[in-house]
Design an enzyme around this catalytic site. Structure first.
Site, PDB file in Angstrom:
ATOM      1  N   ASP A 346       0.835  -1.185   0.000  1.00 30.11           N
ATOM      2  CA  ASP A 346       0.000   0.000   0.000  1.00 30.11           C
ATOM      3  C   ASP A 346       0.879   1.247   0.000  1.00 30.11           C
ATOM      4  O   ASP A 346       1.861   1.331   0.754  1.00 30.11           O
ATOM      5  CB  ASP A 346      -0.892  -0.023   1.241  1.00 30.11           C
ATOM      6  CG  ASP A 346      -1.817   1.159   1.333  1.00 30.11           C
ATOM      7  OD1 ASP A 346      -2.697   1.282   0.470  1.00 30.11           O
ATOM      8  OD2 ASP A 346      -1.661   1.958   2.275  1.00 30.11           O
ATOM      9  N   GLU A 382       1.615  -0.364  -5.081  1.00 29.44           N
ATOM     10  CA  GLU A 382       0.693   0.717  -5.382  1.00 29.44           C
ATOM     11  C   GLU A 382       1.592   1.936  -5.576  1.00 29.44           C
ATOM     12  O   GLU A 382       2.120   2.480  -4.598  1.00 29.44           O
ATOM     13  CB  GLU A 382      -0.292   0.938  -4.237  1.00 29.44           C
ATOM     14  CG  GLU A 382      -1.307   2.017  -4.557  1.00 29.44           C
ATOM     15  CD  GLU A 382      -2.243   2.314  -3.391  1.00 29.44           C
ATOM     16  OE1 GLU A 382      -3.436   2.568  -3.638  1.00 29.44           O
ATOM     17  OE2 GLU A 382      -1.778   2.302  -2.233  1.00 29.44           O
TER      18      GLU A 382
END
Length: 700
Positions: A346, A382
């Site tokens: 993330d 990401e």
């Protein structure tokens, strides 16, 4: 029990038991003393407190002889309380062990968990003397015999990977095939009904949203909501207890084993960029109390405040050697002990931030790339955060695949009918080579998707022109503003058969485009059955039917079509190649590996401002080291126009025939149809795929 504290060793971090006791080791270079507090299992009251007697470098350590496995404990850290200088030590606050494998109890939304007095006019510069122990969970001395390694990794090559992004509870909470008492647990996620569903889809990897222990934000609890998605981590080694079933932590390991037995890899969505402690107004739960100035990036000259490249209040200081060690130890633990096959990072840009900014050669990436344990796992970035220069799509190292939001937006814009989007779609169909084809990267580097947990579902992309996040109680100001969606005539639910038909066709077109792109396809759980979040494009706090998959209204026809798409991709390696395609001529036969045509069979005019339809011919890559005879040639027609169109098929070799295999206008069509005359009629607003196969004698 009789306990005695000895010096222990700094080589073992966390609580490491052996036959005689437990070694404790914890990093804190700025504290003056660290205490281990023990708690009763009966009433969770504190029953003993020991100072760690030794400090070796920044590691405090001690060996507590006589302490058994299963003991409950926590740390208290002594030191300077000077927030203006970056130090927030408060021994009144019980701290979670950063290395604990298990936690017991729940977090309370109580004022006592704050290191300062929230009612004071001095805010976080004040000091709170209330004991937080009754309001926080306890770390557990884990029994090592319960954590034998989980093996049998499926090991699918990247070019054969199909990722299914899912949530433990959301996937299973309303599944009618799972016994009600088990729903929402790790065991349920790998239950037989779910495994059968995923295998029928052809899924090779599940990407599970955060399962590291996390905390519900107080501002959400105050509104009667919770952090449903789980991007609020506090324990990098502990599985989130709220998903425990009857087997507890063993249920997580059984989940992984069952996925592996079904040939499905398990990828974890991990959050190392920030923690649940938030900004300077947040609670003191773990890292802030152990060594705030080391674990977090603080603003130079204003060390009371945190660098907030994540948008979540703080930024983990991964460039610090001991913090980097914590992250790497966590990754190795999940691979070697819990059997995990890979990770989706993330806000991965944050992990590459050094003092001079984002650096793909930074310490995190250097250590990760040379680690022998992590060399064989799948790594997904990401590729952005909200900090300066935070958007870094295509700039990660060759070991990584990356979420390609450009592909998502382009595919949505093309089928919505946006001007000039056909030219952009051409690049996405070839795996965004202009972005990823560098430094020896492969075409699988691009993770292609039309929807993910963060944003509209596929159904909502075709049903809502605007977000409808009112249930989040943020005045509908949260979530993406640019969704490139279209309601096809009516906002939200409708019974109009024409609008419903238009939406279903659009959904099939969007999915077909994803599966026919070079790169790695990813499907959001529930999209295959038409799941809706009723226009909420940021359901992070909706632990209710908004965020759960509605299995009772599953679209069986859409499910069958997605199964067909997946089977087509698996059967034809031309659409899932490891190497990029650049229209180079293949040494084996002199043919280009990719060709573009218009509907009339003429070379495509990319400069046409009104371009809305295109044809793509894909062969095995010219730069591949060897030619694969079994790799079919695939011809794809994207007709965005409203009218039925006549398509001239490319020339075919002697003894070969074009076989019509996919048609989004006729998704339930029968067997593949051979075409003998070199022509094909395609409906408006449709995707068609054909393969070059051997002609039967009756066709010659």
């Amino acid at each position: 029990m009789s306990l005695k504290m000895l010096s222990g060793t700094p080589q073992k971090l966390g609580a490491q038991p052996d036959e005689g006791g437990v070694n404790f080791g914890v990093f804190s270079e700025n504290s003056s003393k660290i205490e281990v507090c023990l708690f009763s299992r009966e009433d969770r009251s504190e029953i003993a407190r020991f100072s760690l007697p030794e400090r070796t470098g920044p590691i405090w350590h001690g060996y507590l002889a006589g302490l058994p496995v299963g003991a409950l404990y926590g740390y208290r850290a002594h030191g300077t309380y000077a927030p203006e200088n970056g130090h927030r030590f408060n021994p009144n606050k019980l701290l979670l062990d950063p290395y604990t494998r298990e936690i017991e109890g729940t977090w309370s939304n109580a004022l006592q968990v704050f290191g300062y007095d929230p009612a004071s006019s001095a805010l976080d510069l004040s000091f709170d003397s209330h004991d937080s122990a009754p309001f926080v969970p306890k770390s557990v001395v884990s029994d090592p015999s319960r954590f034998a390694p989980v093996g049998n990794h499926p090991g699918h090559p990247w070019e054969e990977t199909f990722i299914y992004e899912t949530h433990v509870k959301g996937m299973t909470k309303e599944h009618p095939g799972i016994q009600e008492a088990l729903r929402g647990t790790y065991e349920a996620l790998a239950s037989e009904p779910v495994l059968e569903h995923l295998q029928a889809l052809g899924v090779t990897a599940v990407e599970i949203m955060p399962v590291h222990a996390f905390v519900d934000d107080s501002f959400l609890l105050d509104k009667g909501l919770s952090n449903y998605w789980g991007y609020n981590t506090v324990g990098f080694f502990a599985a989130e207890p709220r998903y425990f079933g009857p087997q507890g932590i063993a249920g997580f390991r059984e989940m992984v084993r069952r996925f592996h037995s079904a040939g499905i890899e398990v990828l974890l969505d991990v959050v190392f960029n920030h923690t649940a402690e938030g900004d300077h107004r947040g609670p003191t739960l773990c890292f802030r109390g152990l060594d705030n100035a080391s674990y977090y990036r603080l603003i130079n000259g204003q060390r009371r405040y945190y660098v907030n490249d994540t948008g979540c209040g703080n930024t983990v200081n991964v460039s610090h050697p001991q913090v980097l060690r914590l992250v790497m130890d966590s990754l190795r633990y999940w691979v070697t002990v819990m059997g995990i096959d890979g990770f989706r990072f993330d806000l991965a840009t944050t992990l590459g931030r050094e003092n001079h900014g984002f650096d793909p050669g930074g310490s995190f990436f250097d250590v990760l790339r040379q680690d022998p344990v992590l060399a064989g796992v799948k790594l997904i970035a990401e590729p952005w955060d909200i900090g300066p220069g935070g958007y870094r799509l295509g700039e990660f190292t060759p070991e990584f695949a990356e979420w390609n939001d450009t592909a998502r937006d382009t595919i949505r814009r093309f089928w919505r009918g946006d001007a000039h989007s056909a030219q952009e779609l051409g690049a996405r169909l070839l795996g965004s080579a202009e972005t990823f084809d560098r430094n020896g990267r492969r075409a699988w580097s691009s993770i292609n998707f039309v929807s993910s947990h963060d944003g509209f579902t596929l159904n909502d992309v075709t049903s809502y022109a605007k977000r409808h996040n009112e249930p989040n109680l943020e005045n509908n100001q949260d979530g993406h503003g640019a969704n490139y969606s279209d309601n096809c005539g009516v906002e939200g639910r409708t019974d109009d058969p024409d609008i419903l038909a238009r939406r279903k066709r659009r959904q099939r077109n969007l999915l077909a485009t994803v599966f026919l792109c070079q790169g790695t396809p990813m499907l959001l759980a529930g999209d295959e059955i038409g799941n809706s979040q009723h226009g909420n494009n940021n359901a992070y706090c909706q632990d209710n039917p908004i965020g759960w998959i509605n299995w009772n209204e599953a679209d069986a026809d859409l499910l069958a079509f997605v199964q067909k798409l997946s089977a087509f991709r698996a059967a034809h390696c031309a659409v899932r190649q490891a190497y990029f395609l650049h229209a180079a001529r293949r040494p084996s036969d002199g043919l280009p590996d990719v060709e573009w045509w218009d509907l009339e069979g003429k070379p495509l005019n990319w400069r046409d401002p009104g371009l809305s339809s295109l044809c793509l011919l894909v062969r095995y890559a010219a730069e591949a080291p060897s030619f694969k005879d079994e790799c079919d040639t695939v011809f794809v027609v994207f007709n965005r126009d409203t009218q039925r169109a006549h398509v001239s098929l490319p020339p075919k070799p002697e003894g070969m025939v074009w076989i019509h295999s996919l048609d989004t206008a006729n998704p339930s069509g029968g067997d593949a149809l051979p075409l003998a005359d070199g022509h094909l009629w395609v409906e408006g607003k449709s995707v068609n795929a054909l393969i070059l196969g051997k002609a039967q004698s009756s066709m010659l």
